[in-house]
Design a protein around this motif. Structure first.
Motif, mmCIF file in Angstrom:
data_model
loop_
_atom_site.group_PDB
_atom_site.id
_atom_site.type_symbol
_atom_site.label_atom_id
_atom_site.label_comp_id
_atom_site.label_asym_id
_atom_site.label_seq_id
_atom_site.Cartn_x
_atom_site.Cartn_y
_atom_site.Cartn_z
ATOM 1 N N UNK A 144 0.755 -1.075 0.016
ATOM 2 C CA UNK A 144 0.019 -0.191 -0.036
ATOM 3 C C UNK A 144 0.897 1.087 -0.052
ATOM 4 N N UNK A 145 2.167 1.192 0.116
ATOM 5 C CA UNK A 145 3.103 2.231 -0.056
ATOM 6 C C UNK A 145 4.004 2.091 -1.086
ATOM 7 N N UNK A 146 3.645 2.215 -2.311
ATOM 8 C CA UNK A 146 4.455 1.766 -3.475
ATOM 9 C C UNK A 146 5.771 2.533 -3.395
ATOM 10 N N UNK A 147 5.974 3.764 -2.951
ATOM 11 C CA UNK A 147 7.341 4.384 -3.172
ATOM 12 C C UNK A 147 8.187 3.694 -2.144
ATOM 13 N N UNK A 148 7.828 3.456 -0.988
ATOM 14 C CA UNK A 148 8.468 3.221 0.254
ATOM 15 C C UNK A 148 8.919 1.565 -0.488
ATOM 16 N N UNK A 149 8.011 0.967 -0.897
ATOM 17 C CA UNK A 149 8.312 -0.648 -1.140
ATOM 18 C C UNK A 149 9.393 -0.494 -2.231
ATOM 19 N N UNK A 150 9.262 0.479 -3.199
ATOM 20 C CA UNK A 150 10.425 0.391 -4.322
ATOM 21 C C UNK A 150 11.840 0.497 -3.611
ATOM 22 N N UNK A 151 11.914 1.483 -2.477
ATOM 23 C CA UNK A 151 13.103 1.654 -1.716
ATOM 24 C C UNK A 151 13.514 0.562 -0.973
ATOM 25 N N UNK A 152 12.759 -0.075 -0.373
ATOM 26 C CA UNK A 152 13.024 -1.288 0.410
ATOM 27 C C UNK A 152 13.458 -2.256 -0.642
ATOM 28 N N UNK A 153 12.864 -2.489 -1.870
ATOM 29 C CA UNK A 153 13.431 -3.419 -2.522
ATOM 30 C C UNK A 153 14.704 -3.301 -3.030
ATOM 31 N N UNK A 154 15.020 -2.100 -3.353
ATOM 32 C CA UNK A 154 16.452 -1.719 -3.736
ATOM 33 C C UNK A 154 17.484 -2.043 -2.529
ATOM 34 N N UNK A 155 16.849 -2.202 -1.256
ATOM 35 C CA UNK A 155 17.859 -2.291 0.138
ATOM 36 C C UNK A 155 17.799 -3.964 0.380
ATOM 37 N N UNK A 156 17.033 -4.659 -0.367
ATOM 38 C CA UNK A 156 16.933 -5.971 0.296
ATOM 39 C C UNK A 156 18.068 -6.771 0.465
ATOM 40 N N UNK A 157 18.888 -6.530 -0.442
ATOM 41 C CA UNK A 157 20.318 -7.289 -0.104
ATOM 42 C C UNK A 157 20.822 -7.064 1.174
ATOM 43 N N UNK A 158 20.557 -6.053 1.739
ATOM 44 C CA UNK A 158 21.049 -5.543 2.945
ATOM 45 C C UNK A 158 20.272 -5.985 4.209
ATOM 46 N N UNK A 159 19.146 -6.863 3.962
ATOM 47 C CA UNK A 159 18.480 -7.306 4.884
ATOM 48 C C UNK A 159 18.504 -9.054 4.892
ATOM 49 N N UNK A 160 18.587 -9.568 6.186
ATOM 50 C CA UNK A 160 18.592 -10.813 6.270
ATOM 51 C C UNK A 160 17.598 -11.771 6.337
ATOM 52 N N UNK A 161 16.289 -11.177 7.066
ATOM 53 C CA UNK A 161 15.020 -11.778 6.965
ATOM 54 C C UNK A 161 14.129 -10.818 7.326
ATOM 55 N N UNK A 162 12.744 -11.132 6.984
ATOM 56 C CA UNK A 162 11.318 -10.168 7.101
ATOM 57 C C UNK A 162 10.778 -11.156 8.036
ATOM 58 N N UNK A 163 10.184 -10.148 9.069
ATOM 59 C CA UNK A 163 9.135 -10.789 9.857
ATOM 60 C C UNK A 163 7.848 -9.843 9.564
ATOM 61 N N UNK A 164 6.765 -10.850 9.561
ATOM 62 C CA UNK A 164 5.489 -9.970 9.399
ATOM 63 C C UNK A 164 4.638 -10.245 10.644
ATOM 64 N N UNK A 165 3.792 -9.391 10.927
ATOM 65 C CA UNK A 165 2.882 -9.244 12.050
ATOM 66 C C UNK A 165 1.672 -10.330 11.881
ATOM 67 N N UNK A 166 1.273 -10.497 10.434
ATOM 68 C CA UNK A 166 0.096 -11.637 10.299
ATOM 69 C C UNK A 166 0.677 -12.262 9.012
ATOM 70 N N UNK A 167 -0.237 -13.159 9.067
ATOM 71 C CA UNK A 167 -0.041 -14.226 7.698
ATOM 72 C C UNK A 167 -0.340 -13.142 6.470
ATOM 73 N N UNK A 168 -1.528 -12.120 6.513
ATOM 74 C CA UNK A 168 -1.856 -11.370 5.596
ATOM 75 C C UNK A 168 -0.564 -10.538 5.434
#
Ligand code: GLC
Length: 407
Positions: A144-168
């Motif tokens: 729901x935040x495409x601009x932030x998602x784009x920035x995060x995607x470009x930084x993904x190799x610096x992230x080891x794991x993602x935790x999400x607060x729900x299955x959704x």
């Protein structure tokens, strides 16, 4: 293991309260681990983290960076351009902040930097001197935040794991990022000793400077930040549809919490909405009540009315743990928390008529309220005990440290 938690805010919104629950759970499971927390501004989070044994500090983000944010959802047209433009204007403070954060990370020397909030994810990814594994904890839908998602995607190799607060939210993250980084759902939990049916109740009428409500009044409340998607307008509209011969009084509890521009109602706007809906005399605005469990216990019916899919909905779990009758907007992670008709009632997000019908049903049936409340409490005890947090997070941390990717 040495832990550094990085928060996107110094206030106590849902993401920050979830962060505190994680710190408490870890403190109990691994008492010898040094737990550090860094907030971008002073606020109640810092004192609360220190009180539960974390070394909490503030690394001030400064006004230019604090206000940058991307509103979520469909009303966010133009936000991508605006976000990028504002980031470009803030390049100098951003560079300064990254330098300070990098030296802070060096000093703490953590094995894991566990980040909460989009800004915290990006800042950690951009500032990690390569000594820690960065874990992003998603509390909201990146889709729901495409601009932030784009920035995060470009930084993904610096992230080891993602935790999400729900299955959704986990599903949304996989759709946004693919399978380059493991996405692990860890549902939030609550402090069941604090959020319990027994205990002090806030005097909601006095809190708002009004005379105490009449005896026999059924209290129905929405407890949320003033984010525009939290459904205040739906709630007020629903209250206007509840017949006046039912002794229902409504409470709006909370306030504008975050400093991001354009994303929140002001109190005056909400009061005007109540007046326009013709319910000014049936609604009390209580402001932010820090001991939220006392406010929840003072309500007979707790309404969750978010008009966008709710990523998790901590207040739902808290109200259930307090044994309240809850009405939930049936979408997103929120729908993973309840079984409709058993431990909560639901309505379609934004449907004021349906919400009014649920309020009416519950307001006129104390037995139904009691049954739903008891079942809700049983669900909360089974699913939302926060000792589960450490049990689910420790394997993620251990794997992250063992398989550290390129810095
Ligand atoms: C964010 C989400 C909310 C969730 C909270 C804690 O505030 O919007 O749904 O309960 O984080 O994870």
């Amino acid at each position: 293991m040495r832990m550094l938690f990085l928060s996107g805010s110094g206030e106590l919104g849902g993401a920050e309260r979830s962060l505190l629950d994680i710190v408490s759970s870890l403190r109990q499971a691994e008492p010898s681990w040094p737990l550090h927390l860094l907030a971008p501004a002073d606020g109640p989070l810092v004192a609360a983290a220190a009180a539960i044994g974390a070394q909490a500090a503030v690394l001030p983000l400064g006004p230019e960076l604090v206000r940058i944010g991307e509103p979520s959802g469909d009303g966010a047209t133009g936000s991508r351009v605006e976000l990028v433009a504002r980031l470009a204007q803030a390049l100098a403070p951003l560079a300064g902040y990254r330098r300070r954060l990098r030296s802070e990370i060096r000093e703490v020397s953590p094995d894991i930097v566990h980040t909460h909030g989009l800004k915290a994810h990006l800042l950690a990814a951009w500032s990690n001197p390569g000594i820690a594994s960065v874990i992003w904890h998603l509390h909201d839908y990146v889709g729901r935040r495409p601009a932030s998602a784009g920035l995060l995607r470009r930084s993904l190799r610096r992230c080891t794991a993602i935790i999400a607060n729900s299955l959704s939210v986990a599903h949304d993250a996989r759709a946004a990022f693919g399978d380059r980084v493991p996405v692990v759902p860890v549902l939030n939990a609550v402090d069941l000793t604090r959020f319990a049916p027994q205990g002090p109740r806030a005097d909601l009428d006095r809190a708002a400077g009004r005379l105490a409500g009449a005896p026999g009044v059924v209290r129905v409340g929405l407890l949320a930040t003033f984010g525009r998607w939290k459904g205040h307008a739906t709630f007020l509209d629903a209250c206007a549809r509840v017949p006046r011969d039912l002794p229902v009084h409504a409470y709006v509890i909370g306030g504008p919490l975050y400093q991001t521009d354009h994303s929140q109602y002001s109190l005056a706007e909400l009061q005007a909405l109540a007046a326009r809906a013709g319910v000014a005399d049936r609604v009390t605005f209580c402001g932010f009540i820090p001991a939220s469990e006392t406010a929840l216990r003072a309500l007979d019916i707790v309404v969750h009315a978010s008009t966008d899919p709710e990523p998790f909905g901590l207040v739902i779990a808290e109200a259930m743990a307090c044994g309240r009758a809850v009405i939930v907007a049936d979408a997103g992670g929120a729908r993973e928390l309840v079984t409709p008709g058993v431990d909560a009632l639901t309505h379609t997000p934004g449907d004021a008529a349906a919400l009014a019908a649920r309020i009416q049903e519950l307001a006129s049936d104390a037995g139904l309220r009691a049954r739903l409340g008891a079942a809700a409490q049983a669900t909360a005890t089974r699913r939302f005990d926060r000792t589960r947090l450490a049990m689910e997070l420790l394997p993620v941390y251990r794997r992250a440290v063992a398989g550290r990717p390129l810095a």
